[in-house]
Design a protein around this motif. Structure first.
Motif, short mmCIF file in Angstrom:
data_model
loop_
_atom_site.label_atom_id
_atom_site.label_comp_id
_atom_site.label_asym_id
_atom_site.label_seq_id
_atom_site.Cartn_x
_atom_site.Cartn_y
_atom_site.Cartn_z
N LYS A 7 0.80 -1.21 0.00
CA LYS A 7 0.00 0.00 0.00
C LYS A 7 0.83 1.27 0.00
CE LYS A 7 -2.56 0.73 3.42
NZ LYS A 7 -3.64 0.37 4.32
N GLN A 45 -17.20 0.21 3.56
CA GLN A 45 -16.88 -1.20 3.77
C GLN A 45 -17.36 -1.64 5.16
OE1 GLN A 45 -12.73 -2.49 3.84
NE2 GLN A 45 -13.35 -4.50 3.04
N GLU A 59 -16.46 1.53 7.26
CA GLU A 59 -15.39 2.49 7.01
C GLU A 59 -15.69 3.23 5.72
OE1 GLU A 59 -11.28 1.13 6.86
OE2 GLU A 59 -10.57 3.19 6.51
N ILE A 62 -12.86 6.99 0.23
CA ILE A 62 -13.12 7.93 -0.86
C ILE A 62 -12.82 7.31 -2.23
CG2 ILE A 62 -10.82 8.98 -0.83
CD1 ILE A 62 -12.14 11.69 -1.36
N ARG A 63 -13.60 7.69 -3.22
CA ARG A 63 -13.37 7.36 -4.62
C ARG A 63 -13.51 8.65 -5.43
NH1 ARG A 63 -11.93 3.64 -2.12
NH2 ARG A 63 -12.60 1.47 -2.20
N PRO A 74 -8.18 5.75 -4.09
CA PRO A 74 -7.46 6.77 -3.32
C PRO A 74 -5.94 6.71 -3.45
CG PRO A 74 -8.61 5.23 -1.86
CD PRO A 74 -9.06 4.93 -3.25
N ASN A 118 -11.23 8.27 7.62
CA ASN A 118 -9.76 8.41 7.66
C ASN A 118 -9.37 9.88 7.70
OD1 ASN A 118 -8.56 5.56 7.07
ND2 ASN A 118 -10.27 5.78 5.63
N ASP A 178 -5.10 3.35 12.67
CA ASP A 178 -5.15 2.60 11.41
C ASP A 178 -3.76 2.03 11.09
OD1 ASP A 178 -6.25 1.67 9.07
OD2 ASP A 178 -6.52 3.63 8.14
N ASP A 179 -3.74 0.96 10.33
CA ASP A 179 -2.48 0.38 9.84
C ASP A 179 -1.52 0.12 11.00
OD1 ASP A 179 -3.74 1.07 7.47
OD2 ASP A 179 -2.53 2.87 7.16
N ARG A 202 -3.38 -4.95 7.14
CA ARG A 202 -3.52 -6.07 6.21
C ARG A 202 -2.21 -6.81 5.96
NH1 ARG A 202 -3.84 -6.53 0.33
NH2 ARG A 202 -3.55 -4.29 0.03
N GLY A 236 -8.44 -6.36 6.09
CA GLY A 236 -7.92 -7.04 4.91
C GLY A 236 -7.98 -8.55 5.00
N GLU A 238 -9.10 -11.98 3.90
CA GLU A 238 -9.57 -12.47 2.60
C GLU A 238 -9.88 -13.96 2.60
OE1 GLU A 238 -6.60 -11.37 -0.27
OE2 GLU A 238 -7.31 -9.29 -0.37
N PHE A 257 -12.44 -8.45 2.46
CA PHE A 257 -13.17 -8.93 1.29
C PHE A 257 -13.88 -10.26 1.55
CE2 PHE A 257 -10.25 -6.58 -1.99
CZ PHE A 257 -10.64 -5.37 -1.44
N PRO A 262 -15.70 -2.69 -0.18
CA PRO A 262 -16.31 -1.36 -0.07
C PRO A 262 -17.35 -1.19 -1.19
CG PRO A 262 -13.89 -1.22 -0.05
CD PRO A 262 -14.26 -2.63 -0.41
P1 C2E Z 1 -7.09 2.16 4.83
O1 C2E Z 1 -7.66 3.28 5.60
O2 C2E Z 1 -6.17 1.24 5.54
O3 C2E Z 1 -8.34 1.40 4.21
C1 C2E Z 1 -8.39 0.01 3.98
C2 C2E Z 1 -8.05 -0.30 2.55
O4 C2E Z 1 -7.92 -1.72 2.43
C3 C2E Z 1 -9.15 0.09 1.55
O5 C2E Z 1 -8.52 0.41 0.31
C4 C2E Z 1 -9.93 -1.20 1.42
O6 C2E Z 1 -10.66 -1.31 0.21
C5 C2E Z 1 -8.81 -2.20 1.46
N1 C2E Z 1 -9.27 -3.53 1.87
C6 C2E Z 1 -10.17 -3.85 2.83
N2 C2E Z 1 -10.33 -5.16 2.95
C7 C2E Z 1 -9.49 -5.73 2.03
C8 C2E Z 1 -9.20 -7.09 1.67
O7 C2E Z 1 -9.74 -8.05 2.20
N3 C2E Z 1 -8.28 -7.27 0.67
C9 C2E Z 1 -7.67 -6.22 0.05
N4 C2E Z 1 -6.79 -6.50 -0.91
N5 C2E Z 1 -7.91 -4.93 0.38
C10 C2E Z 1 -8.82 -4.69 1.36
P2 C2E Z 1 -8.87 1.75 -0.48
O8 C2E Z 1 -10.32 2.05 -0.41
O9 C2E Z 1 -8.23 1.63 -1.82
O10 C2E Z 1 -8.12 2.86 0.37
C11 C2E Z 1 -6.73 2.88 0.45
C12 C2E Z 1 -6.25 3.89 1.44
O11 C2E Z 1 -6.56 5.22 1.01
C13 C2E Z 1 -6.90 3.78 2.81
O12 C2E Z 1 -6.30 2.73 3.54
C14 C2E Z 1 -6.63 5.15 3.37
O13 C2E Z 1 -5.32 5.24 3.89
C15 C2E Z 1 -6.74 6.03 2.14
N6 C2E Z 1 -8.06 6.66 2.12
C16 C2E Z 1 -9.24 6.17 1.69
N7 C2E Z 1 -10.24 7.06 1.87
C17 C2E Z 1 -9.67 8.15 2.45
C18 C2E Z 1 -10.18 9.43 2.90
O14 C2E Z 1 -11.38 9.75 2.83
N8 C2E Z 1 -9.26 10.29 3.43
C19 C2E Z 1 -7.94 9.96 3.57
N9 C2E Z 1 -7.12 10.87 4.10
N10 C2E Z 1 -7.45 8.79 3.15
C20 C2E Z 1 -8.29 7.88 2.62
#
Ligand code: C2E
Ligand code: MG
Ligand code: MG
Ligand code: MG
Length: 283
Positions: A7, A45, A59, A62-63, A74, A118, A178-179, A202, A236, A238, A257, A262
């Motif tokens: 990530k 999600q 959770e 954003i898209r 994101p 987030n 987070d994380d 994850r 995360g 799966e 997942f 989401p």
């Molecule tokens: P995050 O906050 O750690 O969000 C979890 C990410 O893991 C999400 O990706 C989600 O779709 C993904 N995920 C959840 N379960 C699984 C799974 O079982 N397998 C896999 N492969 N992935 C899973 P997403 O939506 O692409 O978001 C990525 C990151 O972008 C987020 O990580 C967060 O750091 C950031 N983000 C998303 N929305 C926002 C927001 O509104 N504001 C800010 N500042 N950052 C955001």
């Protein structure tokens, strides 16, 4: 692709890892336009309590619905939004959309459900952050307890930020890390930070049944959360192997997942409908 490679690596519009100056500028400008034209949307999600199967939270993720390129994740624009400072108005927009959605769901008769949002480092650094968040929540007549704010370890560690955290928590917001375990963390901070919950990253979940070190770290996190009276959720998840390892070790809150990806608010509504129908059926 980018997601599979971890990530912290991002791919931009042209598929390269690092956008050049021209592309960065282009993305920055279109992000500004996207705010004006309201091109951002939220996918939610579900977070599941496994023994009961209930959705206990969501959770907000954003898209960007780009007019030419479609739905952009994101990872492709948050880093540039961070660098340019645009993350501040974007983050505020996210909170507004989430609060409006929460209000709409409540008015439609759904039982209250906690939504996690987030926060980015830049946003967290704003002087008037607490007032702004409070205002948005009040405008929508929400209970702060229905909103969970996700921060990361690095954000929480600066001493002057702990006052902000405390203020938010005193207002009634839930705070989660987070994380967890992926940044500079120290257990001493876990002791003094006003947080409610940690989210197991994850990358550790990935190692279940493949790397005993990841399993050991997860077990340690579960123990610490238990002893410090913190909630804990695995992110995360799966596979069924991952799920049973977590279940066997008393980790009951799952986001992954294996249960739900989401998805847009309309889809979530259907899930919540089903859930409240089941509850009514049992009553
Ligand atoms: P995050 O906050 O750690 O969000 C979890 C990410 O893991 C999400 O990706 C989600 O779709 C993904 N995920 C959840 N379960 C699984 C799974 O079982 N397998 C896999 N492969 N992935 C899973 P997403 O939506 O692409 O978001 C990525 C990151 O972008 C987020 O990580 C967060 O750091 C950031 N983000 C998303 N929305 C926002 C927001 O509104 N504001 C800010 N500042 N950052 C955001
Ligand atoms: Mg998050
Ligand atoms: Mg994050
Ligand atoms: Mg995370």
């Amino acid at each position: 692709r980018a997601k599979e490679e971890g990530k912290n690596q991002y791919r931009f519009f042209d598929g390269t890892m690092f956008p050049d100056a021209k592309e960065t500028m282009e993305i920055k400008n279109s992000l500004r336009r996207a705010l004006e034209r309201d091109e951002f949307l939220i996918h939610y999600q579900p977070q599941v309590d496994v023994p009961s199967g209930r959705i206990i939270g969501l959770e907000a993720l954003i898209r960007w619905n780009h007019p030419m390129r479609g739905l952009i994740p994101p990872s492709s624009f948050i880093p540039i939004a961070e660098d340019s400072g645009l993350i501040v108005p974007i983050g505020e927009r996210v909170l507004q959309m989430v609060c409006a959605q929460s209000k709409a769901w409540r008015q439609a008769g759904f039982p209250p459900i906690r939504i996690a949002v987030n926060l980015s480092a830049r946003q967290f650094g704003q002087k008037d952050l607490t007032e702004r968040i409070k205002q948005i929540v009040e405008d929508n007549q929400l209970d702060p307890g229905d909103i969970e704010l996700e921060i990361t370890e690095n954000m929480a560690m600066k001493d002057d930020k702990q006052a902000t955290l405390q203020e938010l928590r005193d207002m009634g917001f839930k705070i989660s890390i987070d994380d967890f375990g992926t940044q500079y963390s120290s257990l001493a901070y876990l002791k003094k930070l006003p947080v409610d919950k940690i989210k197991i990253d994850r990358s550790f979940i990935n190692g279940i049944s493949r790397d005993h070190k990841d399993e050991a770290i997860i077990l340690a996190m579960l123990l610490i959360a238990d002893r410090l009276n913190l909630s804990i959720i695995a992110e995360g998840v799966e596979t069924s192997e991952q799920l049973s390892f977590l279940q066997d070790n008393q980790c009951h809150e799952i986001q992954g997942f294996i249960f739900h990806k989401p998805q847009p608010a309309e889809m979530i509504e259907q899930l919540l409908h089903k859930q409240s129908a089941i509850v009514k059926g049992q009553a």
